[in-house]
Design a protein around this motif. Sequence first.
Motif: not given
Length: 680
Positions: A549-555, A579-591
């Motif tokens: 399962m690939v998820i685009e823009n998981a954020e 697989i979670l593809k994400y596009d963000s540098f936010s700490e919350i997103v990373k958490k």
Amino acid sequence: MDFLRQDIQYLKGIGPNRKILLNSLGIYSVYDLITYYPRDYEDRTIFKNINQLIDGEMVCVKVVAMSRVQEVRIRKNLYLYKLAVQDDTGTAICTWFNNKYVKNYVIPNEQYMMYAKVSRKNGRVELLHPEYEKIDENNKTGRIVPIYHLTEKITQNSLRKEIQIALSKINGTIPESLPQYIIEQYNLSDINFSINNIHFPYSKQAFIKARTRLVFEELLELQLMLLLLKNGYTNSLQGIQFDDISTDEILGCLSFNLTNAQKRVLEEIFEDMESNKCMNRLIQGDVGSGKTVVAAIAMYKAIKSGYQTVLMAPTAILANQHYQTIKSIYDKLGLSCELLVGSTTKKEKENILQNLKNGQIDALIGTHAILEDNVEFEKLGLVITDEQHRFGVRQRSKLSDKTQNVDVLIMTATPIPRTLALILYGDMDVSVIDELPAGRQKIDTFAITKDKEKRLNGFIVKNVQEGHQVYIVCPLVEDSEAITAKSVEKMLEYYQKELVGCKVMALHGKMKNKDKKEIMEKFKNHEIDVLISTTVIEVGVDVPNATVMVIENAERFGLAQLHQLRGRVGRGSDKSYCILKYDSFSEIVKKRMAVMESTNNGFEISQKDLELRGPGDFFGTKQHGLPDFKIANLFVDMKILNVVQEVANKIIGEDSNLEDEKNSLLKNTLKKKYSDKLEL
Ligand code: ADP
Ligand code: MG
């Protein structure tokens, strides 16, 4: 007349125009005014000297006006007002735009309290657009000052003053609304202290005490209402008493043994069904926990007792899938089972309706729409709705028009933290399937950024070469199906090029139902290797051969939703990946991504999600079913909620209809507040 119930217009200083403004805030009576709680506070208990001020901070300073306020015309309709002030340590300039009023208010050589943002540049101190107040006997010491939600034309100061006038007139005579024994037992402050200190806190401690009491009261009323509502359903409606049917026959048709959790939940359901009360039960179970079989067995019991049953799903695809699963079991048992969805032909539909009416059909499966249609049953006994990830939207009212007193079971795959479930589903009994069938594998989850895209594509191709299938999910773009469809098309182009040798197809909400169904069918039959889609597939398709399962823009997804999507793989015996593809540098997103990587347990995920985002964002939409609170905030008030839930259970446990004299205050309040829901 009771002063609190009086129209605000009778309050000193409030004329007809002012009344209209206050009405627009929902304030009609004096009581409305004093229960219009602040949204925030400014702490003016600490003063600073001018020479201590730091650029950018909000502060409170005591100053003396050095002159009159000067007016400077900058251009048409824009005036600047300037005032030089000083204290023992230095001087500063206060500036306002378009504030004619300040010009007349300030008198040279008088002392004022200013609350403002500081600008300190090259040693010059400026106070930007300060709130100002003349210092006199009443406010020498500084205070915690309330901030209210306002509309245009109402200022903080004017509303504060009106509330102050009302409170001083009331002078501690608001009647107590909580029973004395509860106030004592939980060490709560009384109503007058609480209302006074929620607006104008005497100290920080006083504020906390006041707020705790008001939150406690608000949550207690809600919780009591829900419990009374639940009792009302179960006590007033005489339900069907289904027979004590042996399940040996249907269990013998399954290719597996039930999990202990499934067995336990079925026992709870059976107890409801066999009793003469009307079942109103929610089944919570993580994706893949096996809710459909539980539904099939409950339906079997109803059918064998001589009744018809309905199972409703949120989408046609999911209804179809439930139908396949249940039909394959019922065929062996000689029970009749039909599917009714939007695409059912007119002729088929007529046939089904006819057979429902004359009792030839035992189980009807379809979308939620089926009960709105002109469907008539010979003898309906049990209705099951599968809500998947939808919250709190209950079908009961619709159902009760159609058939009275049928037993109702609602299934949801959303693991809601227990405390919230008690609010959302407080009026129902809840069963939890908290165990997955044995042998389920952990789905390995990886969150990646764009630079690993090529490697991911290679990974997908490898899995397809090994004979497996892959989902790629894109988020809805700005709620627009049209734009989303386009981005799905683009994604399709990209992957068709990248995934050499793979058969890639796309599915999105803009397509006709017939086409969607066809593509799903093809994916199921492995005529397609990689399926790109929007979240339309999230609601429960079952393709055991899909392992990635690939998820685009998981954020952009909520964790609960990511968890749902992930549950689409790992349904067979092969190792599966998300697989979670994400596009963000936010700490919350990373958490949040890290939470997904670290656990497969839906309840744990929802709890973490709640902690990271708060209840508002947790549910994502307005339709979460959580009530609007006047003062409580579920995110910060979880502890109080836990206590309150215990208190409410105890009260109702001892006094199920609030008939005891000691609970009469509560009863009166609930009667007024929830007159639309309760008959007390
Ligand atoms: P849910 O609706 O809760 O997401 P399903 O009812 O679709 O889950 O079940 C998921 C899969 O697990 C189905 O293929 C079902 O046949 C299978 N299943 C259900 N219960 C069991 C069990 N006790 N043991 C093994 N497999 C089970
Ligand atoms: Mg019953």
